[in-house]
Enzyme design. Structure first.
Site: not given
Ligand SMILES: *[C@@H]1O[C@H](CO)[C@@H](O)[C@H](O)[C@H]1NC(C)=O
Ligand SMILES: *[C@@H]1O[C@H](CO)[C@@H](O)[C@H](O)[C@H]1NC(C)=O
Ligand SMILES: *[C@@H]1O[C@H](CO)[C@@H](O)[C@H](O)[C@H]1NC(C)=O
Ligand SMILES: *[C@@H]1O[C@H](CO)[C@@H](O)[C@H](O)[C@H]1NC(C)=O
Ligand SMILES: *[C@@H]1O[C@H](CO)[C@@H](O)[C@H](O)[C@H]1NC(C)=O
Ligand SMILES: *[C@@H]1O[C@H](CO)[C@@H](O)[C@H](O)[C@H]1NC(C)=O
Ligand SMILES: *[C@@H]1O[C@H](CO)[C@@H](O)[C@H](O)[C@H]1NC(C)=O
Ligand SMILES: *[C@@H]1O[C@H](CO)[C@@H](O)[C@H](O)[C@H]1NC(C)=O
Ligand SMILES: *[C@@H]1O[C@H](CO)[C@@H](O)[C@H](O)[C@H]1NC(C)=O
Length: 504
Positions: A163, A223
């Site tokens: 991430d 996202d």
């Protein structure tokens, strides 16, 4: 296009050491490893990730029960191989600086989880962040890359989702992001264990320009969330190019349309990741989920199931289990679809949205796939002309009508053989028959028994849908497409092997 791609691959290959190109007797240049920097990821990854449905509520039993259900429901044997544990698994570092799992969530340790998943013939994915903390504020890997790679390898990890949170400002130019992500790429390589490297950097700093030389997949957008097309202020960009703030709460149509400009950059060894699937999470209707799944497959995005497999309904299992659609994703051509046109339409939905589009993609075996998307609010007749479908062939520098316009094409509907609710329910309750490479089922396929590549070569019935008509030379394919739906068709030259078989 091929020349451009070849040049890119040569540059790519030059970045890694000890690669000697050679020429075959036929004069083809072979560059070992040129299609993947680490040999992994010749086709997109498939599997499950807990994040979209469970967030931080992770533990050993969730992972192991899910893995077992994936095997039982036939998902593993459709290629859904990676079981990926997302954020919130750790309890911090020990005094030697190594990450330690939360002992309440993982009472038997991570190696045990990996061993159990491997015993099912599946692979284990792990999560960290290229920052000082993960997004859930657990310790991140920035500055600890080799220790973390080593501990992951020692546990038997096969995949790392990496991430972008708490990156200490180390972003803003492609070079800064490249360098930060490359440290982990090198660290993983140094472990000697093949580990799929999945960059989750949200499209920041144009990863489509550079990530394929250090990672197997890279996120190209903020996202996803479980909405077909609702705009959300937290996902402010409509294009991947020049997006200063990727954000989150990006809809299916938002992410898909961002792919249009960058589709040529997705390739074997390094795939643009459109984020995990939402099918089954409840925010979209069946047609919308079919569109979501169809386009993620067509664009060669990773296919990571993002819902609770243990409560999957037959209808949603049937979407995840369509072999004719998965076969697009696992096609060795490993490319992205092209958006040939996109128009705004009058019949807007409740969010004021209404668009239609045509996407096409050429497959390894010479077939062409088309997707007609109706994002309007009512059923409409949609048209794909051969001229639009084969536009690129006509503009490839020959200044002649595309040869494809002279052909007749058989049109196969790739959703025609979707599993019935009864068949899907039988998979869930364990009463469905086993599938082998000789089954010749129209609805089910076993990629463990025969890879998609092989099945495509052999014209395996389940991978080709049902023939529903033909596209005449220079003709138009016309179909009725309901609201928020997609018509997904594979075009094969008429008189091909499949047609003969149909006529027997
Ligand atoms: C494991 O996680 C699942 C999903 O969040 C939860 O339903 C279950 O109660 C948890 N089990 C244990 C033993 O903590
Ligand atoms: C820290 O964790 C590593 C990796 O699991 C282990 O080898 C090491 O012994 C641990 N150190 C301490 C002090 O517990
Ligand atoms: C490490 O990188 C080299 C050079 O790119 C590659 O040949 C090798 O397969 C990689 N090894 C692993 C374990 O990723
Ligand atoms: C869009 O279609 C839905 C479902 O058919 C309907 O309920 C809704 O009123 C329509 N929205 C608009 C703005 O017309
Ligand atoms: C497709 O063609 C038909 C027949 O010409 C026409 O009625 C229809 O409006 C066209 N559809 C679109 C979306 O343009
Ligand atoms: C399993 O599901 C099928 C399809 O719905 C049904 O016909 C069958 O009775 C079920 N069997 C069991 C043992 O539950
Ligand atoms: C797929 O084939 C393998 C053997 O190659 C077999 O073990 C497995 O049970 C089959 N899966 C299904 C869902 O039939
Ligand atoms: C599969 O179909 C193609 C035509 O599309 C044909 O050329 C090929 O021979 C067939 N392969 C097999 C193994 O039947
Ligand atoms: C396989 O199934 C298809 C479609 O049901 C049928 O047309 C074909 O004859 C079958 N082939 C064999 C070898 O059984």
């Amino acid at each position: 296009m091929m020349l451009k791609r070849l040049r890119c691959l040569i540059v790519n290959a030059a970045l890694s050491v000890q690669i000697a190109a050679y020429m075959t007797p036929e004069g083809n240049v072979v560059i070992p490893g040129a299609s993947s920097y680490n040999g992994l990821g010749l086709v997109p990854q498939m599997g499950w990730d807990n994040w979209n449905s469970f967030g931080c509520n992770v533990n050993e039993s969730l992972l192991l029960q899910t893995a077992k259900a994936m095997a039982d429901y036939g998902l593993r044997d459709l290629g859904y191989n990676y079981v990926v544990l997302d954020d919130c698994w750790s309890q911090g570092r020990n005094s030697s600086g190594y990450l330690v799992e939360n002992p309440i969530k993982f009472p038997n340790g991570m190696k045990h989880v990996a061993d159990q998943i491997h015993a099912l013939g599946m692979k284990f994915g792990m999560y960290s962040s290229a920052g000082i903390l993960t997004c859930g504020r657990y310790p991140g890997s920035l500055g600890y890359e080799q220790k973390d790679a080593d501990v992951f390898a020692s546990w038997g990890v096969d995949y790392l989702k990496y991430d972008n949170c708490f990156n200490m400002g180390q972003s803003g130019t492609p070079k800064i992001s490249f360098d930060r992500y490359n440290v982990m790429s090198q660290a993983l390589n140094k472990t000697g264990r093949p580990i799929w490297y999945s960059m989750c950097n949200w499209g920041d700093d144009n990863p489509f320009d550079w990530a394929y030389s250090i990672a197997n997949s890279y996120r190209m957008s903020g996202d996803i969330y479980d909405s077909f097309n609702r705009p959300d202020s937290r996902c402010p960009c409509d294009e991947a190019i020049g997006c200063q703030w990727p954000g989150f709460h990006c809809s299916v149509m938002n992410i898909l349309n961002k792919m249009a400009a960058i589709q040529a950059r997705t390739m074997s060894g390094g795939f643009a990741d459109m984020d995990m699937l939402e099918v089954g999470n409840g925010g979209q209707d069946d047609n919308e989920y079919v569109t979501h799944f169809s386009l993620w497959a067509l664009m060669s995005s990773p296919l990571l199931i993002g819902t609770n497999v243990l409560t999957l309904t037959p209808a949603n299992l049937a979407i995840y289990s369509n072999p004719a659609v998965i076969a697009l994703n696992q096609d060795p051509s490993a490319g992205g679809g092209i958006r040939k046109w996109r128009y705004s339409v009058e019949d807007k939905d409740e969010f004021g949205q209404g668009e239609i589009s045509l996407w096409t993609r050429q497959m390894q075996n010479g077939d062409t796939v088309i997707a007609l998307i109706n994002g309007g609010n009512s059923t409409r007749t949609m048209n794909a002309t051969a001229k639009d479908i084969f536009l690129d062939q006509a503009t490839a520098g020959t200044f002649m009508p595309a040869a494809e316009l002279k052909e007749t094409w058989d049109v196969y509907d790739l959703w025609a053989n979707r599993l019935s609710t009864t068949e899907a329910a039988a998979l869930i309750n364990g009463t469905a028959p086993t599938i082998t490479s000789a089954s010749n089922s129209t609805t089910r396929y076993n990629a463990t028994a025969m890879s998609f590549e092989k099945g495509l070569q052999n014209n395996a019935t389940a991978l080709f849908g049902t023939r529903v008509g033909t596209l005449a030379p220079s003709g138009t394919w016309t179909a009725q497409i309901p609201r928020h739906s997609t018509g997904l068709y594979r075009l094969r030259k008429a008189g091909s092997g499949l047609r003969k078989r149909d006529e027997l």
